[in-house]
Motif scaffolding. Structure first.
Motif, PDB file in Angstrom:
ATOM      1  N   UNK A 195       3.888  17.818   1.272  1.00 52.57           N
ATOM      2  CA  UNK A 195       4.407  16.455   1.305  1.00 52.57           C
ATOM      3  C   UNK A 195       5.879  16.507   1.665  1.00 52.57           C
ATOM      4  N   UNK A 196       6.416  15.352   1.872  1.00 50.13           N
ATOM      5  CA  UNK A 196       7.825  15.262   2.236  1.00 50.13           C
ATOM      6  C   UNK A 196       8.482  14.224   1.353  1.00 50.13           C
ATOM      7  N   UNK A 197       9.790  14.216   1.367  1.00 48.52           N
ATOM      8  CA  UNK A 197      10.533  13.199   0.644  1.00 48.52           C
ATOM      9  C   UNK A 197      11.522  12.546   1.596  1.00 48.52           C
ATOM     10  N   UNK A 198      11.676  11.252   1.442  1.00 47.94           N
ATOM     11  CA  UNK A 198      12.677  10.518   2.209  1.00 47.94           C
ATOM     12  C   UNK A 198      13.539   9.759   1.215  1.00 47.94           C
ATOM     13  N   UNK A 199      14.668   9.294   1.660  1.00 49.88           N
ATOM     14  CA  UNK A 199      15.523   8.510   0.779  1.00 49.88           C
ATOM     15  C   UNK A 199      14.948   7.119   0.600  1.00 49.88           C
ATOM     16  N   UNK A 200      15.060   6.597  -0.610  1.00 48.46           N
ATOM     17  CA  UNK A 200      14.581   5.250  -0.875  1.00 48.46           C
ATOM     18  C   UNK A 200      15.516   4.246  -0.210  1.00 48.46           C
ATOM     19  N   UNK A 201      15.030   3.016   0.004  1.00 51.14           N
ATOM     20  CA  UNK A 201      15.862   2.003   0.668  1.00 51.14           C
ATOM     21  C   UNK A 201      17.180   1.740  -0.055  1.00 51.14           C
ATOM     22  N   UNK A 202      17.190   1.849  -1.381  1.00 54.53           N
ATOM     23  CA  UNK A 202      18.427   1.574  -2.111  1.00 54.53           C
ATOM     24  C   UNK A 202      19.286   2.822  -2.289  1.00 54.53           C
ATOM     25  N   UNK A 203      18.844   3.950  -1.728  1.00 57.50           N
ATOM     26  CA  UNK A 203      19.620   5.174  -1.766  1.00 57.50           C
ATOM     27  C   UNK A 203      19.605   5.893  -3.098  1.00 57.50           C
ATOM     28  N   UNK A 205      11.696   9.121  -2.102  1.00 55.84           N
ATOM     29  CA  UNK A 205      10.323   8.642  -2.158  1.00 55.84           C
ATOM     30  C   UNK A 205       9.369   9.749  -1.734  1.00 55.84           C
ATOM     31  N   UNK A 206       8.241   9.840  -2.393  1.00 52.40           N
ATOM     32  CA  UNK A 206       7.189  10.774  -2.022  1.00 52.40           C
ATOM     33  C   UNK A 206       6.494  10.261  -0.764  1.00 52.40           C
ATOM     34  N   UNK A 207       6.271  11.122   0.182  1.00 51.40           N
ATOM     35  CA  UNK A 207       5.504  10.790   1.381  1.00 51.40           C
ATOM     36  C   UNK A 207       4.401  11.834   1.503  1.00 51.40           C
ATOM     37  N   UNK A 208       3.124  11.413   1.509  1.00 56.19           N
ATOM     38  CA  UNK A 208       2.038  12.383   1.569  1.00 56.19           C
ATOM     39  C   UNK A 208       1.978  13.114   2.908  1.00 56.19           C
ATOM     40  N   UNK A 209       1.297  14.228   2.907  1.00 56.83           N
ATOM     41  CA  UNK A 209       1.079  14.983   4.138  1.00 56.83           C
ATOM     42  C   UNK A 209       0.109  14.219   5.037  1.00 56.83           C
ATOM     43  N   UNK A 210       0.238  14.416   6.348  1.00 62.80           N
ATOM     44  CA  UNK A 210      -0.692  13.777   7.279  1.00 62.80           C
ATOM     45  C   UNK A 210      -2.125  14.145   6.924  1.00 62.80           C
ATOM     46  N   UNK A 232      -7.761  -4.431  -1.186  1.00 62.59           N
ATOM     47  CA  UNK A 232      -9.116  -4.311  -1.712  1.00 62.59           C
ATOM     48  C   UNK A 232      -9.591  -2.889  -1.953  1.00 62.59           C
ATOM     49  N   UNK A 233      -8.686  -1.992  -2.322  1.00 61.83           N
ATOM     50  CA  UNK A 233      -9.034  -0.588  -2.583  1.00 61.83           C
ATOM     51  C   UNK A 233      -9.646   0.115  -1.379  1.00 61.83           C
ATOM     52  N   UNK A 234      -9.137  -0.222  -0.193  1.00 64.54           N
ATOM     53  CA  UNK A 234      -9.582   0.471   1.022  1.00 64.54           C
ATOM     54  C   UNK A 234      -9.101   1.914   0.981  1.00 64.54           C
ATOM     55  N   UNK A 235      -9.963   2.819   1.392  1.00 61.67           N
ATOM     56  CA  UNK A 235      -9.620   4.234   1.422  1.00 61.67           C
ATOM     57  C   UNK A 235      -9.333   4.635   2.857  1.00 61.67           C
ATOM     58  N   UNK A 236      -8.255   5.375   3.054  1.00 56.62           N
ATOM     59  CA  UNK A 236      -7.903   5.818   4.393  1.00 56.62           C
ATOM     60  C   UNK A 236      -7.074   7.087   4.352  1.00 56.62           C
ATOM     61  N   UNK A 237      -6.915   7.670   5.531  1.00 62.78           N
ATOM     62  CA  UNK A 237      -6.087   8.866   5.678  1.00 62.78           C
ATOM     63  C   UNK A 237      -4.660   8.448   6.013  1.00 62.78           C
ATOM     64  N   UNK A 238      -3.702   9.096   5.392  1.00 59.57           N
ATOM     65  CA  UNK A 238      -2.300   8.829   5.695  1.00 59.57           C
ATOM     66  C   UNK A 238      -2.016   9.316   7.115  1.00 59.57           C
ATOM     67  N   UNK A 239      -1.431   8.436   7.956  1.00 56.08           N
ATOM     68  CA  UNK A 239      -1.155   8.770   9.348  1.00 56.08           C
ATOM     69  C   UNK A 239       0.331   8.801   9.665  1.00 56.08           C
ATOM     70  N   UNK A 240       1.167   8.323   8.770  1.00 49.88           N
ATOM     71  CA  UNK A 240       2.597   8.356   9.030  1.00 49.88           C
ATOM     72  C   UNK A 240       3.301   7.128   8.491  1.00 49.88           C
ATOM     73  N   UNK A 241       4.592   7.070   8.797  1.00 46.54           N
ATOM     74  CA  UNK A 241       5.423   5.957   8.350  1.00 46.54           C
ATOM     75  C   UNK A 241       5.527   4.906   9.446  1.00 46.54           C
ATOM     76  N   UNK A 242       5.525   3.655   9.032  1.00 47.44           N
ATOM     77  CA  UNK A 242       5.713   2.528   9.943  1.00 47.44           C
ATOM     78  C   UNK A 242       6.766   1.631   9.317  1.00 47.44           C
ATOM     79  N   UNK A 243       8.024   2.016   9.497  1.00 47.84           N
ATOM     80  CA  UNK A 243       9.111   1.305   8.820  1.00 47.84           C
ATOM     81  C   UNK A 243       8.996   1.567   7.327  1.00 47.84           C
ATOM     82  N   UNK A 244       9.006   0.499   6.519  1.00 50.51           N
ATOM     83  CA  UNK A 244       8.890   0.702   5.072  1.00 50.51           C
ATOM     84  C   UNK A 244       7.445   0.895   4.605  1.00 50.51           C
TER      85      UNK A 244
END
Length: 87
Positions: free
Chosen positions: A2-10, A14-19, A29-41
């Motif tokens: 996983x990776x970490x990025x800075x939170x918006x308030x500095x 924030x934890x970011x899962x692996x692709x 609605x509790x949809x399940x999906x694979x993490x594909x990346x960041x899209x802004x926030x």
């Protein structure tokens, strides 16, 4: 992985899962999906059986329970079998 990025308030990273990490979006609605990346926030998730990606607020995303993981893996295998061999 996983990776970490800075939170918006500095404040706190924030934890970011692996692709490809399986996640559940409680805001949709509790949809399940694979993490594909960041899209802004937001986090971009893709259904395990294929289909268009959607954006989820990170605060509404969690890891799946064992039952949710099994259901998602079963959906992935079924979708793959419907498409036929890849040769």
């Amino acid at each position: 992985m996983s990776a970490e990025t800075n939170s918006p308030d500095g404040q706190e990273p924030l934890y970011v899962p692996a692709l490809g990490t399986l996640m559940v979006d409680t805001g949709h609605g509790n949809r399940t999906g694979e993490f594909r990346g960041l899209a802004g926030p937001y986090w971009s998730l893709r259904p395990v059986a294929g289909g268009p990606e959607w954006e989820a607020a990170p605060e509404h995303v969690r890891t799946p329970t064992p039952a949710e993981r099994l259901t998602a893996e079963n959906a992935r295998v079924n979708a793959r079998s419907r498409r036929g061999p890849a040769w």
